[in-house]
Enzyme design. Sequence first.
Site, short mmCIF file in Angstrom:
data_model
loop_
_atom_site.label_atom_id
_atom_site.label_comp_id
_atom_site.label_asym_id
_atom_site.label_seq_id
_atom_site.Cartn_x
_atom_site.Cartn_y
_atom_site.Cartn_z
N GLU A 91 12.00 21.17 -41.12
CA GLU A 91 11.41 20.69 -39.88
C GLU A 91 10.66 21.81 -39.17
O GLU A 91 10.97 23.00 -39.32
CB GLU A 91 12.48 20.08 -39.00
CG GLU A 91 13.65 20.99 -38.77
CD GLU A 91 14.87 20.20 -38.30
OE1 GLU A 91 15.45 19.46 -39.10
OE2 GLU A 91 15.23 20.35 -37.13
N CYS A 123 26.40 30.93 -38.63
CA CYS A 123 26.77 31.12 -37.23
C CYS A 123 27.49 29.85 -36.77
O CYS A 123 27.07 28.73 -37.10
CB CYS A 123 25.54 31.38 -36.38
SG CYS A 123 24.65 32.84 -36.93
N CYS A 126 25.58 26.77 -34.91
CA CYS A 126 24.23 26.40 -35.33
C CYS A 126 24.21 25.27 -36.36
O CYS A 126 24.94 25.33 -37.36
CB CYS A 126 23.55 27.64 -35.91
SG CYS A 126 21.93 27.30 -36.61
N CYS A 340 16.78 23.03 -33.94
CA CYS A 340 16.24 23.00 -35.30
C CYS A 340 17.38 22.88 -36.31
O CYS A 340 18.41 23.50 -36.15
CB CYS A 340 15.45 24.27 -35.59
SG CYS A 340 13.73 24.08 -35.21
N1 SAH Z 1 18.11 32.65 -38.33
C1 SAH Z 1 17.29 33.14 -37.30
C2 SAH Z 1 16.20 32.19 -36.88
C3 SAH Z 1 16.54 30.74 -36.73
S1 SAH Z 1 17.59 30.25 -35.39
C4 SAH Z 1 18.09 33.55 -36.11
O1 SAH Z 1 19.28 33.24 -36.06
O2 SAH Z 1 17.54 34.23 -35.24
C5 SAH Z 1 16.54 30.35 -33.98
C6 SAH Z 1 17.33 30.52 -32.68
O3 SAH Z 1 17.96 29.29 -32.29
C7 SAH Z 1 18.42 31.57 -32.80
O4 SAH Z 1 18.42 32.41 -31.69
C8 SAH Z 1 19.64 30.69 -32.83
O5 SAH Z 1 20.75 31.43 -32.48
C9 SAH Z 1 19.27 29.60 -31.86
N2 SAH Z 1 20.13 28.43 -31.92
C10 SAH Z 1 20.80 27.94 -32.97
N3 SAH Z 1 21.51 26.85 -32.62
C11 SAH Z 1 21.28 26.66 -31.29
C12 SAH Z 1 21.74 25.71 -30.35
N4 SAH Z 1 22.55 24.73 -30.70
N5 SAH Z 1 21.32 25.82 -29.06
C13 SAH Z 1 20.49 26.82 -28.70
N6 SAH Z 1 20.01 27.73 -29.56
C14 SAH Z 1 20.42 27.66 -30.84
FE1 SF4 Z 2 22.71 31.83 -37.66
FE2 SF4 Z 2 21.54 29.44 -37.53
FE3 SF4 Z 2 20.04 31.70 -37.47
FE4 SF4 Z 2 21.29 30.93 -39.72
S1 SF4 Z 2 19.67 29.81 -38.66
S2 SF4 Z 2 21.26 32.99 -38.88
S3 SF4 Z 2 23.21 30.03 -38.97
S4 SF4 Z 2 21.52 31.01 -35.94
#
Ligand code: SAH
Ligand code: SF4
Length: 360
Positions: A91, A123, A126, A340
Amino acid sequence: MLPALTGLSPENLASWLKDAGEPAFRGDQILSWIWKKKVTTIDAMSNLPASLRGKLTESFRLGALEHATTQGSADTTRKFLFRLHDGRYVESVLIPANPALYGEKSDRRTLCVSSQVGCAYGCKFCASGLAGFTRNLDASEIAGQVLAAEQLSGERVDNLVFMGMGEPLANLDNLLAGISLITNEKSLHLGARHLTISTSGLVPQIRKLAEHPQQIRLAISLHGATDDVRNQIMPVNKKWPVAELFDALDYWNSKKNQKLTLEYILINGVNDALEQAAILARHARKLNAKVNLIPYNTVEGLEWKRPPNVHCRAFQEVLKNAGVSATLRLEKGHDIDAACGQLRLKQETEEGIISAPSKR
Ligand code: SAH
Ligand code: SF4
């Protein structure tokens, strides 16, 4: 499966044409059909001789992404779901700078791009990490999201953030090949300064990217100012703890002249203590970084919540009082921005490609 024509760099296309005995100017024509006119079939490249179209079709598929669904409305944030050639989904989210008010159109658009199907970094908060890692996206699938978003919206993308599904730095070679297609003047021609890579903190790759000549921006998903908080929610911290991460960021700063961004999701009762804000402020000041506070977006199947607005503001105040530039977006209606990974998860679960994610 034939390789994707959209994955070829202008140089590789030139050498393919040479080997095929075709004149060099055909390269520019083909690139223009793909990236500027955004054709959806090789046959639509109408100023190429039929013989060349035939040769191309024998050697390549076009590689444009297949649009599955769009969520959201035309003048606000739109989330596109794309089906890949192997039936997997990714997406991308198109976000207007100022969602249109009173019928006025917003003039700047940011696209949030995915770099992998799923994510191996797990994480705890996420959606992308929920079902684990499936595969890396290749260069054509990375740049193809921009191409498809521009084609579907009829609008130019101004900024790109690699904040969709996946950990971009775990797919560094394909990411850089995709970025090269995105920035090359013969393909998408977006300035490197308009690209931001977000990472959960892969130290060796941050150091490697610091050496990369293009002025790409970097955002760090910090989400905890100390090892004890970060270890609870981000397994990557066990491998590269906070001190090592900040050493790598010092190195980044020594090589680049753009401000780093520290992203900090605020999760109720998990990482939102005001002492964390004070420590975060010290880190940010040392690095001359700005802080982006993001109230947590609820993920189906997870029990985490955002703190009350007053608490989010108090957290921000601690940073501001310490002289750190800190943004906080509290308004509703941005739920699909940061969530996302959720759309793809739903689609693949419905189709039985993956089983329903379990709670951790
Ligand atoms: N893997 C990379 C990029 C993708 S995630 C990273 O972790 O930076 C992009 C951002 O969205 C990251 O900062 C992540 O921590 C955040 N994110 C993930 N799940 C989320 C949620 N449920 N609410 C708010 N931000 C979220
Ligand atoms: Fe962590 Fe989600 Fe970023 Fe993957 S996409 S590194 S699980 S925040």
